[in-house]
Structures are given as structure tokens and as C-alpha cells.
Scaffold this motif. Structure first.
Motif, PDB file in Angstrom:
ATOM      1  N   GLY A 210       0.829  -1.198   0.000  1.00  0.00           N
ATOM      2  CA  GLY A 210       0.000   0.000   0.000  1.00  0.00           C
ATOM      3  C   GLY A 210       0.860   1.241   0.000  1.00  0.00           C
ATOM      4  N   PHE A 211       0.222   2.392  -0.262  1.00  0.00           N
ATOM      5  CA  PHE A 211       0.926   3.666  -0.267  1.00  0.00           C
ATOM      6  C   PHE A 211       0.112   4.673   0.522  1.00  0.00           C
ATOM      7  N   ILE A 212       0.783   5.436   1.397  1.00  0.00           N
ATOM      8  CA  ILE A 212       0.108   6.357   2.313  1.00  0.00           C
ATOM      9  C   ILE A 212       0.436   7.792   1.923  1.00  0.00           C
ATOM     10  N   ASP A 213      -0.607   8.608   1.778  1.00  0.00           N
ATOM     11  CA  ASP A 213      -0.435  10.045   1.556  1.00  0.00           C
ATOM     12  C   ASP A 213      -1.789  10.711   1.786  1.00  0.00           C
ATOM     13  N   ASN A 214      -1.914  11.986   1.445  1.00  0.00           N
ATOM     14  CA  ASN A 214      -3.168  12.687   1.705  1.00  0.00           C
ATOM     15  C   ASN A 214      -4.197  12.405   0.617  1.00  0.00           C
ATOM     16  N   LEU A 215      -5.478  12.560   0.978  1.00  0.00           N
ATOM     17  CA  LEU A 215      -6.594  12.223   0.092  1.00  0.00           C
ATOM     18  C   LEU A 215      -6.551  13.027  -1.204  1.00  0.00           C
ATOM     19  N   THR A 216      -6.291  14.339  -1.115  1.00  0.00           N
ATOM     20  CA  THR A 216      -6.376  15.188  -2.305  1.00  0.00           C
ATOM     21  C   THR A 216      -5.327  14.812  -3.342  1.00  0.00           C
ATOM     22  N   THR A 217      -4.064  14.643  -2.899  1.00  0.00           N
ATOM     23  CA  THR A 217      -2.982  14.360  -3.856  1.00  0.00           C
ATOM     24  C   THR A 217      -3.101  12.969  -4.441  1.00  0.00           C
ATOM     25  N   ILE A 218      -3.425  11.968  -3.599  1.00  0.00           N
ATOM     26  CA  ILE A 218      -3.564  10.610  -4.133  1.00  0.00           C
ATOM     27  C   ILE A 218      -4.724  10.554  -5.135  1.00  0.00           C
ATOM     28  N   SER A 219      -5.853  11.216  -4.826  1.00  0.00           N
ATOM     29  CA  SER A 219      -6.977  11.242  -5.768  1.00  0.00           C
ATOM     30  C   SER A 219      -6.561  11.888  -7.086  1.00  0.00           C
ATOM     31  N   TYR A 220      -5.778  12.970  -7.004  1.00  0.00           N
ATOM     32  CA  TYR A 220      -5.294  13.655  -8.215  1.00  0.00           C
ATOM     33  C   TYR A 220      -4.441  12.711  -9.059  1.00  0.00           C
ATOM     34  N   GLU A 221      -3.498  12.002  -8.419  1.00  0.00           N
ATOM     35  CA  GLU A 221      -2.602  11.104  -9.161  1.00  0.00           C
ATOM     36  C   GLU A 221      -3.368   9.918  -9.745  1.00  0.00           C
ATOM     37  N   THR A 223      -6.565   9.759 -10.555  1.00  0.00           N
ATOM     38  CA  THR A 223      -7.417  10.233 -11.646  1.00  0.00           C
ATOM     39  C   THR A 223      -6.621  10.436 -12.932  1.00  0.00           C
ATOM     40  N   HIS A 224      -5.390  10.952 -12.812  1.00  0.00           N
ATOM     41  CA  HIS A 224      -4.604  11.292 -14.005  1.00  0.00           C
ATOM     42  C   HIS A 224      -3.770  10.130 -14.541  1.00  0.00           C
ATOM     43  N   TYR A 225      -3.340   9.190 -13.667  1.00  0.00           N
ATOM     44  CA  TYR A 225      -2.364   8.205 -14.129  1.00  0.00           C
ATOM     45  C   TYR A 225      -2.682   6.746 -13.766  1.00  0.00           C
ATOM     46  N   PHE A 226      -3.506   6.489 -12.749  1.00  0.00           N
ATOM     47  CA  PHE A 226      -3.643   5.115 -12.261  1.00  0.00           C
ATOM     48  C   PHE A 226      -5.103   4.699 -12.067  1.00  0.00           C
ATOM     49  N   SER A 227      -6.030   5.256 -12.831  1.00  0.00           N
ATOM     50  CA  SER A 227      -7.452   5.019 -12.576  1.00  0.00           C
ATOM     51  C   SER A 227      -7.862   3.565 -12.783  1.00  0.00           C
ATOM     52  N   SER A 228      -7.147   2.828 -13.612  1.00  0.00           N
ATOM     53  CA  SER A 228      -7.559   1.456 -13.914  1.00  0.00           C
ATOM     54  C   SER A 228      -6.947   0.418 -12.970  1.00  0.00           C
ATOM     55  N   SER A 229      -5.993   0.836 -12.121  1.00  0.00           N
ATOM     56  CA  SER A 229      -5.271  -0.178 -11.347  1.00  0.00           C
ATOM     57  C   SER A 229      -5.233   0.087  -9.847  1.00  0.00           C
ATOM     58  N   ILE A 230      -5.463   1.316  -9.405  1.00  0.00           N
ATOM     59  CA  ILE A 230      -5.271   1.667  -7.991  1.00  0.00           C
ATOM     60  C   ILE A 230      -6.545   2.299  -7.449  1.00  0.00           C
ATOM     61  N   LYS A 231      -6.817   2.025  -6.176  1.00  0.00           N
ATOM     62  CA  LYS A 231      -7.979   2.591  -5.500  1.00  0.00           C
ATOM     63  C   LYS A 231      -7.564   3.060  -4.102  1.00  0.00           C
ATOM     64  N   ILE A 232      -8.421   3.856  -3.470  1.00  0.00           N
ATOM     65  CA  ILE A 232      -8.233   4.245  -2.072  1.00  0.00           C
ATOM     66  C   ILE A 232      -8.974   3.227  -1.212  1.00  0.00           C
ATOM     67  N   SER A 233      -8.232   2.487  -0.359  1.00  0.00           N
ATOM     68  CA  SER A 233      -8.811   1.351   0.370  1.00  0.00           C
ATOM     69  C   SER A 233      -9.059   1.631   1.835  1.00  0.00           C
ATOM     70  N   GLY A 234      -8.624   2.750   2.369  1.00  0.00           N
ATOM     71  CA  GLY A 234      -8.859   3.016   3.778  1.00  0.00           C
ATOM     72  C   GLY A 234      -8.367   4.401   4.154  1.00  0.00           C
ATOM     73  N   ARG A 235      -8.831   4.850   5.315  1.00  0.00           N
ATOM     74  CA  ARG A 235      -8.430   6.158   5.822  1.00  0.00           C
ATOM     75  C   ARG A 235      -7.733   5.995   7.162  1.00  0.00           C
ATOM     76  N   ILE A 236      -6.639   6.761   7.362  1.00  0.00           N
ATOM     77  CA  ILE A 236      -5.945   6.797   8.647  1.00  0.00           C
ATOM     78  C   ILE A 236      -6.544   7.924   9.472  1.00  0.00           C
ATOM     79  N   ASN A 237      -6.741   7.665  10.743  1.00  0.00           N
ATOM     80  CA  ASN A 237      -7.398   8.650  11.593  1.00  0.00           C
ATOM     81  C   ASN A 237      -6.430   9.777  11.972  1.00  0.00           C
TER      82      ASN A 237
END
Length: 613
Positions: A210-221, A223-237
Motif C-alpha cells: 500500500g501507499f500512504i499520503d493525503n486524500l487530495t494528492t492521491i486522488s489527483y494522481e 485520476t490522471h495516471y492510475f485510474s484502472s489499477s489503484i484505489k483508495i482502500s482506507g483512511r488513517i485517523n
């Protein structure tokens, strides 16, 4: 007496345009942007000390280092600083009259090293950590964003970070939370990358779990480069709290920038976020009226400031301005009549002055408004008590909000949101309130669109993981009080990868939407069908009477999916494996119920759909 209203109105408008007028004069006359006059106005607006004023007069350039690949927050493009932090620095530069100079770097670690060695003065977006506090100070945070975990699409839902500590996780080298997570979870297997793109590329290749970062930047990346292979699977509190980091040997600069950050209003913040966070929403704005207002204010400001070039105090500026306004009533009448905002004066609960825009906003003509017994018919019933209370407090000299949101009621019955700015004035030698009214319907619609996108899946328009968890927690709270049983179903499509591989992702997306539509028709109003990502769905049943009711729903879902899906001339078959958990038998927390339902779904998938678990 109408001169009083024009004077008061211009006072309100010039509070937001004085800095613009000053900068225009400086630019036209060729003087440096941090001239004595600008610094004095800045000092009044931001309450700068004499030491801070002297610092700005001496400081010509502030050197800036940024993360060169952290969109939409910031990046370096063609040796130019772009992104949200660049727009924030533009606002700060306008307030302080200083220049920010970019020092280009190849990576975030290089930017940290540059500011540590004093090659840079500030980092526009950074979070405080124990390590960084040895060489940096930090302003009040102005951007707060949640942390999330991204995985490849076949991975299951992640309830919390401790669930994946035994897996290798990726983070960006030098980021604040890389340092925090190493301190909090020393046993965590962390691989560091120079950029988010590098980390997500490694994730796509299954080099990390897995890869950890903020919601906005990961969603941006994604959407632009990995929409067919990567998803957001959980949130850290945890949240990422970002402010301006300032070299710790320059405390005066820290205090100045902190005051500037705190002075930024909500409207510029909304405009910056709407610009850089992808929301498809078109705004219409009458720029002709806007530029007329700006031009009128600019001309008045230029005439005034060219005559009074030695401004020592902001209050002295306003006193001198009032003298000139008495000689220019017609100019100010034009300004009010052509304003984009509604302007009204209320005295003894009646409207005693309205401009043309106020008539347009209410649907009443000028005489009808002035003949009203009270202004309350213009306010939605649910907002009248608050509106009247604020009006009476302001008249009595008590503390009342200067700017707040309310609901307007037009003559035709239409209700829409407004933002009201009110001040106490004298009208015909008696107290009254001057009110500036702005229609914020478009802004509210934009906020609603942002909220919908944040809480729903873009493809199926179903609730996403975050909205599901919110409803699940609410249902659990109700179930604990009433001891009423509830159920969670975890549904996974069989053979979905084969559909994607055989027919392509377009057909796969159509299949996901088709499945969502069929299953949604089986839901009650109180039930929730959510997409977790990939081909995984979760169904929340907040009220169930018996186990048989859950099994009946699973049977109906299986029957609904037996019919093939028809996409033009293509016929696609799809079935689903469904597992479930019950409250309180299988768990009393959201995480327990989701985990048990997920495990039971895999048992069903191994046994075949004719079995249940």
C-alpha cells in the motif's frame, strides 16, 4: 442624508479594495511595491509592529522552495511555482507588498536541505515535526487534509493502519508523516520514494502492499495516471495540517507571515480550492459590472492617494476620504446603483434605502420594498428569528456577527442562500444598519458538488466508503440503544477481471453500473448500497427482523443478476458472491462487522454461490 449611505457603503467596499488601489498607484508611478505608503496601510490592516514594518521596507525578496511534484498543492513547471500554495503566496504578496522568488529543486528532500542550509527562507506548505523544528518555525495551518491508504484494486478494505503493519508500505521521503509513522510504529516496514508518482508506480507493480499520503494528492494522481489499477482502500485517523515553514533564525518574518495567513478571508480560500480540486461546475459572473465597480473605486482611490501621499494611519485616510466624498456624490451614486451586491438600509425594522440590485434579488420594485411594514417578508421563515436578533443587537451596540449566511425569500416564493455583511450607521440622525447582500447560490451549489464527489463513487454514483462508514456508525449507535439487530453484506462480482480482460474496461464500467442499478432497486429507503472500490460492494441493513430476511435479500440479488446484461450487441453475464455479518452476534463495531462479512464472502466464493456464509 443620502450622502451618508454613499459614504458608509464606500467605506465597506474600500476595505477590500484599498490595497488594490495602492498597488495600482505604485505600479503606475514606478515606485517599489513596498513603498512607505503601502507599508503604513499594510501595518494598519495587519496590525504590524514598527519592527515588522521596518523589516518589510528592507526585505526585497523572500526565497521560496517547494515540493516540485505535489499537485494539486504545489509543483514546479517550466521553472515556475504553480498550484494551490502559489495562489496563497500571491494573496500574501498582495497584502505585504513583497516579492517571492522560487529556488527550483528536483525533489522535496532537496527543498528541505535548501531551507536547512538557508538557501531558502520559507516552504509554503509544510507540517511541523520534531526534526523540522530544529531549523524551522511554522505559521498557523491554512490547509488541513486527511491521510488515506491506496492499494491495487484487488486488495480488500482496510479498516485502520494497524491491520496492515505486517505489509510493506510506501511513503514519500522527507514528508512529515513519514517521520511521525516511523516514531509511532517502529515495527512498520516502510519504503521511501522521491515522489508520489514513483510510489504509486511501485504499488501498481506490487512492489509494495500500500501507499500512504493525503486524500487530495492521491486522488489527483489516481485520476490522471492510475485510474484502472489503484484505489483508495482506507483512511488513517490522522490529518495533515499544513502551514508556511519559516527558517527559525528569522522570527520577525514568521510573525509577519502568520498575520498575513490569518487575514485571508473565506472567499479567496474557496476560489483557490475550487480552481485546483477537480469539480465540473460552470459559474457565470457579470464581469462588466465588476470592472465598473473596480474602476470607480480605483479612480477614487487614485485621486485621493495621489493628493495625500503621506499616509500615516488608516483612520486618518478614512477621515480625509470623507471630505472628498462630499464633493463627489454623483460618482458614488453610480457606484451604488451599479453594484453587483444588493445594498439596503434598515431603520425601525423598515427598509429606508434599496439599490437596483436589491430590487432584482427580491423580485419587488423600489416602492414596494420601501412600503413594507418590516423587512421580514424578504427572509425565509426559518431564518427570521436569527436575522432579527442580529439586527437588534447591532442597533443596541452589542456584539453581533458582521458577516454571516442566511436564506432570502423572493416575491415568487423562491428561497436561496445569501451572505450578509452588516454595519451600524447613522441615517437622518438616528441609528440604522447598512447591509450588503450577496447571492451565494453558485458557491453553495459548488460546495454541494464538492461534498457529493467526496462522499460518492464517481462511476456508479453510489455512496463511497466514507459515507458508508458514517451511516454504519450511526446505525450501530441506534442499534446499541434499541438492541435491534442489523446486518452488513459484502458483495464481490464473480469473474469481473475476466470481463475486463476480454471486453475492456469500458464494458467493465458499464457492468458495474448495471449491477449497481439492479441491486439498488431491491433496497429499502433505510438501506445503503455502497461501492467500496473495484468490483466490491457493501450493503447496510440497519433493521432486520430475522436471519431469514438477510438470506431472502441475498437470494433476490442472485436472481436479479441471473439475467445477462445487454450492452449494444454484446451480452455479458455476471453473478456475485455475498457474505454477511449480524449485529451483535458477529461483532459490535463497524470494523468487526465489515471484516466478518468480507471473510464470509470469500468463504461463499470458494464454495460456490449455492452455499451461504
Amino acid at each position: 442624508m443620502r450622502k451618508s449611505i454613499y459614504i458608509a457603503i464606500l467605506f465597506v467596499l474600500l476595505q477590500t479594495s484599498l490595497t488594490f488601489a495602492q498597488n495600482s498607484i505604485d505600479s503606475a508611478s514606478g515606485r517599489p511595491i513596498n513603498s512607505e505608503e503601502t507599508l503604513n496601510v499594510t501595518a494598519s490592516l495587519l496590525e504590524l509592529t514598527n519592527e515588522e514594518i521596518a523589516y518589510l521596507a528592507q526585505k526585497k525578496t523572500i526565497k521560496v522552495c517547494v515540493d516540485p511534484g505535489w499537485m494539486p498543492f504545489e509543483a514546479v513547471s517550466n521553472n515556475k511555482h504553480v498550484g494551490m500554495s502559489a495562489d496563497y503566496l500571491d494573496l500574501v504578496a498582495q497584502k505585504l507588498g513583497v516579492n517571492f522568488q522560487l529556488v527550483p529543486t528536483e525533489s522535496w528532500p532537496e527543498s528541505l536541505e535548501n531551507v536547512k542550509s538557508r538557501k531558502c527562507d520559507i516552504l509554503p506548505l509544510a507540517m511541523a515535526t520534531p526534526g523540522r523544528k530544529t531549523y524551522l518555525n511554522f505559521t498557523t495551518p491554512y490547509i488541513v487534509i486527511p491521510l488515506v491508504i491506496a492499494t491495487t484494486k484487488e486488495k480488500p478494505f482496510i479498516a485502520d493502519l494497524p491491520d496492515v503493519l505486517h505489509h510493506r508500505m510506501g511513503l514519500v521521503k522527507g514528508y512529515a508523516f513519514t517521520e511521525f509513522l516511523r516514531m509511532e510504529y517502529p515495527e512498520m516496514d516502510i519504503t521511501e520514494f522521491d515522489t508520489i508518482y514513483d510510489g504509486l508506480t511501485a504499488l501498481e507493480k506490487n512492489e509494495i502492499y500500500g501507499f500512504i499520503d493525503n486524500l487530495t494528492t492521491i486522488s489527483y494522481e489516481i485520476t490522471h495516471y492510475f485510474s484502472s489499477s489503484i484505489k483508495i482502500s482506507g483512511r488513517i485517523n490522522r490529518n495533515w495540517e499544513l502551514g508556511i515553514a519559516v527558517r527559525n533564525d528569522d522570527p520577525v518574518l514568521l510573525h509577519i507571515l502568520d498575520k498575513a495567513v490569518k487575514s485571508i478571508g473565506s472567499n479567496p480560500v474557496q476560489e483557490i480550492h475550487s480552481k485546483w480540486i477537480a469539480v465540473t461546475y460552470e459559474h457565470q459572473f457579470d464581469y462588466s459590472i465588476f470592472w465598473k465597480v473596480v474602476a470607480a473605486v480605483g479612480v477614487v482611490g487614485f485621486l485621493f492617494l495621489s493628493r495625500y501621499r503621506k499616509v500615516n494611519r488608516f483612520n486618518k485616510t478614512l477621515q480625509d476620504l470623507n471630505m472628498r466624498l462630499k464633493e463627489s456624490e454623483e460618482s458614488f451614486r453610480s457606484l451604488v446603483d451599479n453594484a453587483h451586491e444588493g445594498i439596503v438600509v434598515v431603520q425601525n425594522k423598515r427598509l429606508v434605502f434599496v439599490n437596483p440590485r436589491a430590487c432584482e434579488m427580491t423580485g419587488y420594485d423600489h416602492d414596494a420594498l420601501l412600503n413594507m411594514e418590516t423587512f421580514l417578508p424578504l427572509i425565509a421563515p426559518e431564518a427570521r428569528e436569527t436575522m432579527m436578533a442580529n439586527h437588534l443587537k447591532r442597533l443596541a451596540g452589542k456584539e453581533a456577527p458582521v458577516r454571516y449566511e442566511s436564506q432570502f425569500l423572493k416575491r415568487d416564493g423562491t428561497v436561496y442562500p445569501i451572505e450578509l455583511t452588516g454595519v451600524l450607521i447613522r441615517w437622518k440622525n438616528n441609528p440604522a444598519t447598512l447591509n450588503i447582500l450577496s447571492d451565494i447560490s453558485e458557491r453553495k451549489a459548488s460546495e454541494d458538488a464538492v461534498r457529493f464527489m467526496a462522499l460518492h463513487d464517481n462511476l456508479t454514483r453510489l455512496p463511497n466508503r466514507y459515507l458508508l462508514m458514517e451511516r454504519l456508525e450511526q446505525s450501530l449507535a441506534q442499534a446499541r440503544r434499541s438492541r435491534q439487530p442489523m446486518a452488513v453484506l459484502f458483495m464481490d462480482l464473480d469473474g469481473f477481471k475476466q470481463v475486463n480482460d476480454t471486453y475492456g474496461h469500458d464494458v467493465g464500467d458499464k457492468l458495474l453500473k448495471g449491477v449497481a442499478q439492479r441491486v439498488q432497486k431491491l433496497m429499502r429507503d433505510s438501506d445503503t448500497l455502497a461501492r467500496m472500490g473495484g468490483d466490491e460492494f457493501v450493503i447496510l441493513l440497519p433493521q432486520v427482523d430475522h436471519l431469514s430476511g438477510v438470506e431472502t435479500l441475498i437470494s433476490r440479488i442472485d436472481k436479479a443478476l441471473q439475467l445477462p446484461f445487454q450492452f449494444d450487441s454484446l451480452e455479458v453475464k455476471s453473478r456475485a458472491s455475498v457474505g454477511f455479518s449480524l449485529f451483535p452476534e458477529n461483532g459490535e463495531t463497524a470494523e468487526e462487522l465489515l471484516r466478518v462479512a468480507d471473510q464470509n464472502m470469500y468463504v461463499v466464493k470458494q464454495k460456490g454461490r449455492s452455499k451461504s456464509a
